[in-house]
Design an enzyme around this catalytic site. Sequence first.
Site, PDB file in Angstrom:
ATOM      1  N   HIS A   1     -11.612 -12.242 -28.021  1.00  0.00           N
ATOM      2  CA  HIS A   1     -12.407 -13.425 -28.574  1.00  0.00           C
ATOM      3  C   HIS A   1     -10.836 -14.258 -28.910  1.00  0.00           C
ATOM      4  O   HIS A   1     -10.615 -15.216 -28.630  1.00  0.00           O
ATOM      5  CB  HIS A   1     -12.689 -13.902 -30.700  1.00  0.00           C
ATOM      6  CG  HIS A   1     -13.516 -12.218 -30.789  1.00  0.00           C
ATOM      7  ND1 HIS A   1     -13.832 -11.457 -30.728  1.00  0.00           N
ATOM      8  CD2 HIS A   1     -14.726 -12.593 -29.914  1.00  0.00           C
ATOM      9  CE1 HIS A   1     -14.750 -11.008 -31.130  1.00  0.00           C
ATOM     10  NE2 HIS A   1     -15.490 -11.295 -30.572  1.00  0.00           N
TER      11      HIS A   1
ATOM     12  N   GLY B   1     -16.886 -13.322 -22.555  1.00  0.00           N
ATOM     13  CA  GLY B   1     -15.732 -11.937 -21.887  1.00  0.00           C
ATOM     14  C   GLY B   1     -16.164 -11.455 -20.874  1.00  0.00           C
ATOM     15  O   GLY B   1     -17.264 -11.176 -20.760  1.00  0.00           O
TER      16      GLY B   1
END
Length: 290
Positions: free
Chosen positions: A41, A153
Site C-alpha cells: 500500500h 495494485g
Amino acid sequence: MAKTLEVVARPHELRERVSQWRRKGERIAFVPTMGNLHAGHGTLVSRASELAEHVIVSVFVNPLQFGPNEDFAAYPRTPDEDKQLLQSLNVEVLFAPEVDDIYPRGQETTARVHVPGLEDILCGAFRPGHFMGVATVVTKLLNLVQPDVALFGEKDFQQLMIIRRAIVDLCMPIDIVGVQTAREKDGLAMSSRNRYLLPEQRAVAPQIFAALERARAALESGTTDYASLEKAGTQDLQKAGFRPDYFAIRDANSLQLPESGSNDLVVLTAARIGRARLIDNVRAKRTSTR
C-alpha cells in the site's frame, strides 16, 4: 513540510475538504484500501504523491464483496497501525466511512455495478458476486472523492481491469493507474491475507511466484501450448501443498483466451493454503508467435 493526517468519517466532511482543494485548482489522487496496510500500500501512496498535490486514502472493509462463507468478520483490521503508516507517508486525509454511509439504504437494495464478460471469469467463477461488490463500492468511493487519479495494485489484475472498464463505461473522468506488485524478498506478493499463513505455509508460499515465472519464461521463449503450461502450473502448486482454484494464461488486454496474434499475455493464479487464498500474476511480452 510534513502534513498532519486528518481522519474523516462522514462524506459531507470529505466533500468540504475536497472542494477547498478544487477551488485552488489542485490535483487529487486517491488510493482505496480495505486497511491492514503494508508496504505494498505504501508503494501505491508514494506513487500517488508523485501524481497529485493531495492524497486521500480510504479504509473500508466492504461487506458487499464478501460471500456468505468468506472472511469478512475475520478480515484483519489494524486502524492504529494504518494511521501511523499513512502519517509517515505524508497522507493528508484518511477517509474511513461507516457501512451506513456507503450503503444508506442497506446492501440488499443498493444500486449495483456489473461488468459483463469480466466479473464472472477467473476469480469471479470461484467468488460469485465478488467483483460486483468491488465495482459497486469503488464507483461509490470515486463519486464521493472525485479524484483526478486513482491507484490500484496490479496484483489484483482482474480487479484492475474491471475498474478500468467500469470507469470508461460509466463515463467517469478519472485516470486509473496500475502500480506494479510489491513483493517480499522471496517473491511472495504482499497481501493482507499473508497474515493467515502459518510458518510452514509461509515457507512454501513463494512457490506461487516461481510457478508463474516458469510459465512466463516458456511463453516468452515462444511456447503457445497454453493448456500444457496451465496444467503444469496447476500440478506444481498442488505438489507444493496448494489447492489451486485456477492457473490461467490470458490476453492481458481483455482477459480472454489468447488468440494467435496475442503477444501481450498475463499468467494468473489463485491458490489456497490453510486459511489463506492467495492471488498473483505476471505479464509475458512476446515479439512474435509461432
